[in-house]
Motif scaffolding. Structure first.
Motif, PDB file in Angstrom:
ATOM      1  N   LEU A   1      11.307  42.272  45.015  1.00 19.24           N
ATOM      2  CA  LEU A   1      12.129  43.195  44.239  1.00 19.24           C
ATOM      3  C   LEU A   1      12.565  42.591  42.913  1.00 19.24           C
ATOM      4  O   LEU A   1      12.702  43.300  41.903  1.00 19.24           O
ATOM      5  N   GLU A   2      12.778  41.283  42.898  1.00 16.71           N
ATOM      6  CA  GLU A   2      13.224  40.604  41.682  1.00 16.71           C
ATOM      7  C   GLU A   2      12.080  40.342  40.708  1.00 16.71           C
ATOM      8  O   GLU A   2      12.305  40.246  39.491  1.00 16.71           O
ATOM      9  N   THR A   3      10.859  40.251  41.227  1.00 21.28           N
ATOM     10  CA  THR A   3       9.716  39.848  40.400  1.00 21.28           C
ATOM     11  C   THR A   3       8.950  41.014  39.797  1.00 21.28           C
ATOM     12  O   THR A   3       8.467  40.930  38.662  1.00 21.28           O
ATOM     13  N   TYR A   4       8.845  42.112  40.545  1.00 21.86           N
ATOM     14  CA  TYR A   4       8.011  43.234  40.111  1.00 21.86           C
ATOM     15  C   TYR A   4       8.865  44.432  39.688  1.00 21.86           C
ATOM     16  O   TYR A   4      10.000  44.587  40.141  1.00 21.86           O
ATOM     17  N   ASP A   5       8.282  45.260  38.843  1.00 24.89           N
ATOM     18  CA  ASP A   5       9.024  46.385  38.273  1.00 24.89           C
ATOM     19  C   ASP A   5       8.364  47.717  38.645  1.00 24.89           C
ATOM     20  O   ASP A   5       7.271  48.029  38.172  1.00 24.89           O
ATOM     21  N   TYR A   6       9.023  48.467  39.527  1.00 24.88           N
ATOM     22  CA  TYR A   6       8.570  49.811  39.904  1.00 24.88           C
ATOM     23  C   TYR A   6       9.770  50.754  39.858  1.00 24.88           C
ATOM     24  O   TYR A   6      10.916  50.325  40.042  1.00 24.88           O
ATOM     25  N   ASN A   7       9.493  52.022  39.653  1.00 22.12           N
ATOM     26  CA  ASN A   7      10.576  53.010  39.632  1.00 22.12           C
ATOM     27  C   ASN A   7      11.088  53.330  41.031  1.00 22.12           C
ATOM     28  O   ASN A   7      12.257  53.690  41.206  1.00 22.12           O
ATOM     29  N   HIS A   8      10.205  53.224  42.028  1.00 15.02           N
ATOM     30  CA  HIS A   8      10.581  53.574  43.396  1.00 15.02           C
ATOM     31  C   HIS A   8      10.101  52.488  44.359  1.00 15.02           C
ATOM     32  O   HIS A   8       8.939  52.075  44.320  1.00 15.02           O
ATOM     33  N   TRP A   9      11.010  52.068  45.240  1.00 12.27           N
ATOM     34  CA  TRP A   9      10.707  51.015  46.204  1.00 12.27           C
ATOM     35  C   TRP A   9      10.933  51.524  47.632  1.00 12.27           C
ATOM     36  O   TRP A   9      11.929  52.186  47.920  1.00 12.27           O
ATOM     37  N   TYR A  10      10.004  51.152  48.508  1.00 13.63           N
ATOM     38  CA  TYR A  10      10.107  51.487  49.923  1.00 13.63           C
ATOM     39  C   TYR A  10       9.869  50.237  50.758  1.00 13.63           C
ATOM     40  O   TYR A  10       9.088  49.358  50.380  1.00 13.63           O
ATOM     41  N   LEU A  11      10.547  50.177  51.882  1.00 15.75           N
ATOM     42  CA  LEU A  11      10.343  49.082  52.831  1.00 15.75           C
ATOM     43  C   LEU A  11       9.773  49.671  54.112  1.00 15.75           C
ATOM     44  O   LEU A  11      10.101  50.807  54.485  1.00 15.75           O
TER      45      LEU A  11
ATOM     46  N   SER B   1       7.315  47.519  64.666  1.00 17.84           N
ATOM     47  CA  SER B   1       7.942  46.887  65.827  1.00 17.84           C
ATOM     48  C   SER B   1       9.102  45.989  65.376  1.00 17.84           C
ATOM     49  O   SER B   1      10.007  46.459  64.691  1.00 17.84           O
ATOM     50  N   LEU B   2       9.091  44.690  65.721  1.00 16.56           N
ATOM     51  CA  LEU B   2      10.170  43.800  65.285  1.00 16.56           C
ATOM     52  C   LEU B   2      10.260  43.768  63.760  1.00 16.56           C
ATOM     53  O   LEU B   2      11.358  43.690  63.199  1.00 16.56           O
ATOM     54  N   GLY B   3       9.107  43.838  63.098  1.00 14.35           N
ATOM     55  CA  GLY B   3       9.121  43.883  61.640  1.00 14.35           C
ATOM     56  C   GLY B   3       9.855  45.107  61.126  1.00 14.35           C
ATOM     57  O   GLY B   3      10.543  45.060  60.100  1.00 14.35           O
ATOM     58  N   GLY B   4       9.728  46.221  61.841  1.00  9.32           N
ATOM     59  CA  GLY B   4      10.454  47.430  61.475  1.00  9.32           C
ATOM     60  C   GLY B   4      11.950  47.273  61.659  1.00  9.32           C
ATOM     61  O   GLY B   4      12.748  47.744  60.843  1.00  9.32           O
ATOM     62  N   ALA B   5      12.330  46.605  62.745  1.00 12.12           N
ATOM     63  CA  ALA B   5      13.758  46.373  62.998  1.00 12.12           C
ATOM     64  C   ALA B   5      14.366  45.506  61.900  1.00 12.12           C
ATOM     65  O   ALA B   5      15.485  45.756  61.435  1.00 12.12           O
TER      66      ALA B   5
ATOM     67  N   CYS C   1      17.326  46.936  54.867  1.00 16.53           N
ATOM     68  CA  CYS C   1      17.649  48.162  54.138  1.00 16.53           C
ATOM     69  C   CYS C   1      19.128  48.522  54.253  1.00 16.53           C
ATOM     70  O   CYS C   1      19.728  49.022  53.292  1.00 16.53           O
ATOM     71  N   ALA C   2      19.700  48.302  55.429  1.00 18.06           N
ATOM     72  CA  ALA C   2      21.103  48.657  55.651  1.00 18.06           C
ATOM     73  C   ALA C   2      22.025  47.975  54.645  1.00 18.06           C
ATOM     74  O   ALA C   2      23.080  48.513  54.296  1.00 18.06           O
ATOM     75  N   ASP C   3      21.616  46.808  54.168  1.00 17.88           N
ATOM     76  CA  ASP C   3      22.425  46.063  53.198  1.00 17.88           C
ATOM     77  C   ASP C   3      21.938  46.222  51.764  1.00 17.88           C
ATOM     78  O   ASP C   3      22.547  45.657  50.841  1.00 17.88           O
ATOM     79  N   ASN C   4      20.843  46.976  51.562  1.00 18.89           N
ATOM     80  CA  ASN C   4      20.242  47.047  50.225  1.00 18.89           C
ATOM     81  C   ASN C   4      19.775  48.451  49.854  1.00 18.89           C
ATOM     82  O   ASN C   4      18.823  48.604  49.090  1.00 18.89           O
ATOM     83  N   THR C   5      20.426  49.468  50.372  1.00 13.39           N
ATOM     84  CA  THR C   5      19.987  50.831  50.077  1.00 13.39           C
ATOM     85  C   THR C   5      20.097  51.168  48.587  1.00 13.39           C
ATOM     86  O   THR C   5      19.411  52.076  48.109  1.00 13.39           O
ATOM     87  N   ASP C   6      20.939  50.447  47.853  1.00 17.36           N
ATOM     88  CA  ASP C   6      21.079  50.728  46.425  1.00 17.36           C
ATOM     89  C   ASP C   6      19.853  50.285  45.637  1.00 17.36           C
ATOM     90  O   ASP C   6      19.658  50.718  44.493  1.00 17.36           O
ATOM     91  N   HIS C   7      18.995  49.425  46.232  1.00 11.98           N
ATOM     92  CA  HIS C   7      17.785  48.960  45.551  1.00 11.98           C
ATOM     93  C   HIS C   7      16.526  49.668  46.047  1.00 11.98           C
ATOM     94  O   HIS C   7      15.442  49.444  45.504  1.00 11.98           O
TER      95      HIS C   7
ATOM     96  N   THR D   1      19.399  49.210  63.960  1.00 11.45           N
ATOM     97  CA  THR D   1      20.622  48.878  64.704  1.00 11.45           C
ATOM     98  C   THR D   1      21.850  48.904  63.791  1.00 11.45           C
ATOM     99  O   THR D   1      22.948  48.579  64.219  1.00 11.45           O
ATOM    100  N   LYS D   2      21.643  49.304  62.531  1.00  9.19           N
ATOM    101  CA  LYS D   2      22.736  49.452  61.571  1.00  9.19           C
ATOM    102  C   LYS D   2      22.574  50.790  60.855  1.00  9.19           C
ATOM    103  O   LYS D   2      21.472  51.323  60.769  1.00  9.19           O
ATOM    104  N   SER D   3      23.644  51.292  60.323  1.00  2.00           N
ATOM    105  CA  SER D   3      23.615  52.594  59.672  1.00  2.00           C
ATOM    106  C   SER D   3      22.767  52.605  58.401  1.00  2.00           C
ATOM    107  O   SER D   3      22.877  51.713  57.550  1.00  2.00           O
ATOM    108  N   LEU D   4      21.952  53.646  58.300  1.00  6.27           N
ATOM    109  CA  LEU D   4      21.138  53.887  57.104  1.00  6.27           C
ATOM    110  C   LEU D   4      21.516  55.223  56.478  1.00  6.27           C
ATOM    111  O   LEU D   4      20.758  55.790  55.701  1.00  6.27           O
TER     112      LEU D   4
END
Length: 237
Positions: A111-121, A125-129, A135-141, A153-156
């Motif tokens: 996120l710090e290195t590349y420049d895009y207008n829209h970002w998705y994560l 499985s565990l990678g999704g968790a 995301c729960a801590d970075n929804t503003d980005h 396991t956290k609010s989105l």
């Protein structure tokens, strides 16, 4: 004193050996992966510090992906090559010891290195968790999250933040009770895609996963349906 040292050393050595075995016992990408590195299509694949960058024809949107536990990250190349072809560039990240909880914040550098207008994560499985936890801590980005056989396991529940959840009917690895409980953390308008005949492992190309159900559709078909759902989500933004 010598005997006491031996009594301590033996279990520590056993623990060390078990740890080394566990780390090296993972699902490898199958041979089909190699063809993607030699294709001459509209997606270029390049190595970056923590994985691969799939640079397609799009310039506006990008997706960062966290692989499933003990799965080689390149196993997801067929799925996300399709995504890049559809206009969303992809950062396919390798995790320490193939465990996403050891690399939860690896999205930071991208996120710090590349420049895009829209970002998705996204993550499987565990990678999704772990992607959901980040995301729960970075929804503003970020604009949204794509869960593949995973749950948060956290609010989105943040205004303007989209969530797409995909799983297969034959998935016997995903804990459905926890999956249902996890819905309380999702936005009310989240999108759920149920792939009839799909299972847990076929989001990637790494063979049969222990405990999984038998898919009644091919991995190619499961990944095609997944790509369509991801593309629809991003186009709606």
């Amino acid at each position: 004193m010598k005997k006491k040292w031996i009594y301590l050393a033996v279990p520590l050595l056993a623990l060390l050996l078990m740890s080394v075995w566990y780390i090296n016992d993972y699902y490898h990408s199958d041979e089909s992966i190699q063809q993607y590195f030699s294709q001459n299509g509209n997606v270029s694949i390049s190595e970056i510090k923590d994985g691969l960058f799939l640079d397609g024809p799009g310039t506006e949107s990008a997706l960062i992906f966290y692989p499933g536990a003990k799965v080689e990250y390149t196993a997801y190349l067929p799925l996300f090559y399709r995504t890049a072809e559809q206009g969303t560039d992809v950062f396919l990240l390798e995790m320490p010891c193939n465990l996403a909880f050891l690399g939860r914040n690896r999205a930071d550098q991208i996120l710090e290195t590349y420049d895009y207008n829209h970002w998705y994560l996204s993550g499987h499985s565990l990678g999704g968790a772990m992607a959901a936890d980040y995301c729960a801590d970075n929804t503003d980005h970020l604009d949204g999250l794509i869960l593949l056989a995973a749950y948060p396991t956290k609010s989105l529940r943040t205004e303007g933040f989209s969530v797409l959840s995909i799983y297969g009917s034959e998935d016997h690895v995903l804990n459905m009770e926890k999956y249902e409980q996890g819905k309380e953390f999702l936005p009310e308008d989240f999108t759920e895609v149920y792939i009839s005949g799909g299972n847990h492992a076929q989001f990637g190309n790494y063979g049969v996963q222990k405990g999984d159900g038998t898919a009644s559709i091919s991995a190619d078909e499961q990944q095609a349906q997944t790509t369509l759902a991801i593309s629809n989500m991003i186009m709606e933004k």
